[in-house]
Design a protein around this motif. Structure first.
Motif, PDB file in Angstrom:
ATOM      1  N   TYR A 103      -7.140  -8.639  -5.391  1.00 20.02           N
ATOM      2  CA  TYR A 103      -7.526  -7.365  -4.774  1.00 20.02           C
ATOM      3  C   TYR A 103      -6.346  -6.395  -4.764  1.00 20.02           C
ATOM      4  N   VAL A 104      -5.196  -6.860  -4.298  1.00 21.68           N
ATOM      5  CA  VAL A 104      -4.035  -5.972  -4.198  1.00 21.68           C
ATOM      6  C   VAL A 104      -3.457  -5.652  -5.578  1.00 21.68           C
ATOM      7  N   GLU A 140      -4.119  -0.684   4.624  1.00 20.83           N
ATOM      8  CA  GLU A 140      -4.210  -0.250   3.235  1.00 20.83           C
ATOM      9  C   GLU A 140      -4.304   1.269   3.095  1.00 20.83           C
ATOM     10  N   VAL A 162     -14.413   1.880  -7.144  1.00 19.39           N
ATOM     11  CA  VAL A 162     -13.146   2.231  -7.782  1.00 19.39           C
ATOM     12  C   VAL A 162     -13.300   2.201  -9.302  1.00 19.39           C
ATOM     13  N   GLN A 204     -14.472  -2.151  -4.656  1.00 23.19           N
ATOM     14  CA  GLN A 204     -13.828  -2.210  -5.967  1.00 23.19           C
ATOM     15  C   GLN A 204     -14.769  -1.744  -7.077  1.00 23.19           C
ATOM     16  N   MET A 247      -5.176  -2.685  -6.694  1.00 24.52           N
ATOM     17  CA  MET A 247      -4.673  -1.488  -6.032  1.00 24.52           C
ATOM     18  C   MET A 247      -3.564  -0.831  -6.839  1.00 24.52           C
ATOM     19  N   GLY A 307     -12.665  -1.674   1.633  1.00 25.96           N
ATOM     20  CA  GLY A 307     -12.752  -3.043   1.159  1.00 25.96           C
ATOM     21  C   GLY A 307     -11.971  -4.018   2.011  1.00 25.96           C
ATOM     22  N   ALA A 357       0.827  -1.205   0.000  1.00 29.72           N
ATOM     23  CA  ALA A 357       0.000   0.000   0.000  1.00 29.72           C
ATOM     24  C   ALA A 357       0.861   1.255   0.000  1.00 29.72           C
ATOM     25  N   THR A 360      -4.814   0.751 -10.011  1.00 26.78           N
ATOM     26  CA  THR A 360      -5.473   2.013  -9.675  1.00 26.78           C
ATOM     27  C   THR A 360      -4.456   3.112  -9.403  1.00 26.78           C
ATOM     28  N   CYS A 389       1.953   1.716  -3.435  1.00 27.02           N
ATOM     29  CA  CYS A 389       0.828   2.233  -4.222  1.00 27.02           C
ATOM     30  C   CYS A 389       0.680   3.738  -4.014  1.00 27.02           C
ATOM     31  N   TRP A 414      -0.971   3.912   2.189  1.00 29.22           N
ATOM     32  CA  TRP A 414      -1.157   4.516   0.863  1.00 29.22           C
ATOM     33  C   TRP A 414      -1.068   6.033   0.988  1.00 29.22           C
ATOM     34  N   TYR A 433     -10.054   1.416  -0.848  1.00 27.96           N
ATOM     35  CA  TYR A 433      -9.381   0.129  -0.655  1.00 27.96           C
ATOM     36  C   TYR A 433      -9.263  -0.213   0.828  1.00 27.96           C
TER      37      TYR A 433
END
Length: 302
Positions: free
Chosen positions: A284-285, A157, A235, A232, A288, A187, A33, A291, A36, A161, A184
């Motif tokens: 899922y990650v 997360e 997103v 998501q 991320m 989620g 994260a 995104t 990200c 981030w 995120y």
């Protein structure tokens, strides 16, 4: 050997047990994260690579490791029921060594956070306080199946981030960055709920009102899947709105694959939760990072 016996043991912890206590396998989510956040900020990581390395180490081995040590110390009686082989209830980390390790790592976290500047230090303070608020009495937000996973999701997360973006840009991240970090993190509430399945019996005995305890495994799994999917989906919608259709489609494809995995999970929530953590969470990650790349030039494009 009982937990109370361990508290008065005069021996020292085994080095291997200390590493097991801080759980390296849990370091990946906040480290990822943080990366990200760096990508999403639109700043070249090579321009400030010492801050990149320091932040990754702080987010993973130090802060996350500290939170694991604090949680295991505060959960030693629950773990004696659920997982008696763990370092503290098994006696491999005797006496109050688990507490001392958690406290020492809390101090180390703040010291390293100070080196990241005001934004990094402020985020580190929040992370350390949240770790203790989650595990320790009298707050112990872990007792709530709603607040506990929400706090962990935010710290695993959302907070790293945000921190990665703030440290590299040296200021408050943009609205898209903050929005995606929060989505995120929201989620991740579902991810943390699935993680509670392994402690179902001990949580029941010691009054930890996780969602698998209060709602039952089947309903809790549905809630977890709904939360992960909704985050998501939002997103994807925002990426389309912000003019990033190819990134949106990539995240959507990953979400569709997760829906397939969720069907397998819901057929046997307690038995398949570990399987889903190894498959669905990877997708899922991955979304991320897609995104993060999508929004790194968003402000420039606008």
């Amino acid at each position: 050997m009982s937990v109370s016996d361990n508290v008065h043991s005069p021996t020292h912890p085994q080095p291997k047990a200390v590493l097991e206590l801080i759980k390296p396998i849990t370091w990946f989510p906040p480290m990822w994260a943080y990366l990200c956040g760096i990508i999403s900020a639109g700043v070249s990581p090579w321009s400030s690579w010492p801050l990149v390395i320091l932040g990754v180490v702080l987010a993973g081995p130090v802060v996350c490791g500290m939170s694991q040590a604090a949680n295991d110390w505060c959960d030693r009686h629950v773990d004696a029921v659920n997982e008696p082989h763990r370092p503290i209830p098994s006696g491999r980390i005797p006496g109050r060594w688990g507490l001392w390790i958690a406290l020492a790592m809390s101090v180390l976290s703040l010291a390293l956070g100070w080196l990241l500047g005001p934004w990094g230090f402020a985020a580190t303070v929040v992370g350390v306080l949240a770790a203790w608020a989650y595990s320790a009495e009298p707050v112990r937000l872990k007792r709530s199946g709603w607040w506990g996973p929400g706090l962990v999701g935010l710290c695993y997360e959302g907070l790293p981030w945000f921190t990665g973006a703030a440290v590299l840009s040296q200021g408050l991240p943009s609205f898209p960055v903050v929005t995606m970090a929060l989505l995120y993190a929201f989620g991740a509430h579902g991810i943390m709920t699935l993680n509670d399945f392994k402690a179902l019996e001990g949580d029941r005995q010691h009054g930890v009102r996780s969602l698998p305890v209060t709602l039952g495994p089947e309903v809790a799994a549905r809630v977890a899947c709904t939360v992960m999917g909704l985050a998501q989906a939002l997103v994807v919608a925002l990426l389309f709105i912000w003019g990033r259709p190819w990134h949106a489609l990539a995240v959507l494809a990953l979400l569709c694959a997760q829906v397939w995995a969720m069907k397998t999970l819901l057929a046997d929530p307690k038995g398949k939760a570990p399987w889903y953590n190894a498959t669905g969470i990877a997708m899922y990650v991955s979304g991320m990072m897609i995104t993060a790349f999508a929004i790194r030039t968003l402000e420039v494009a606008q």
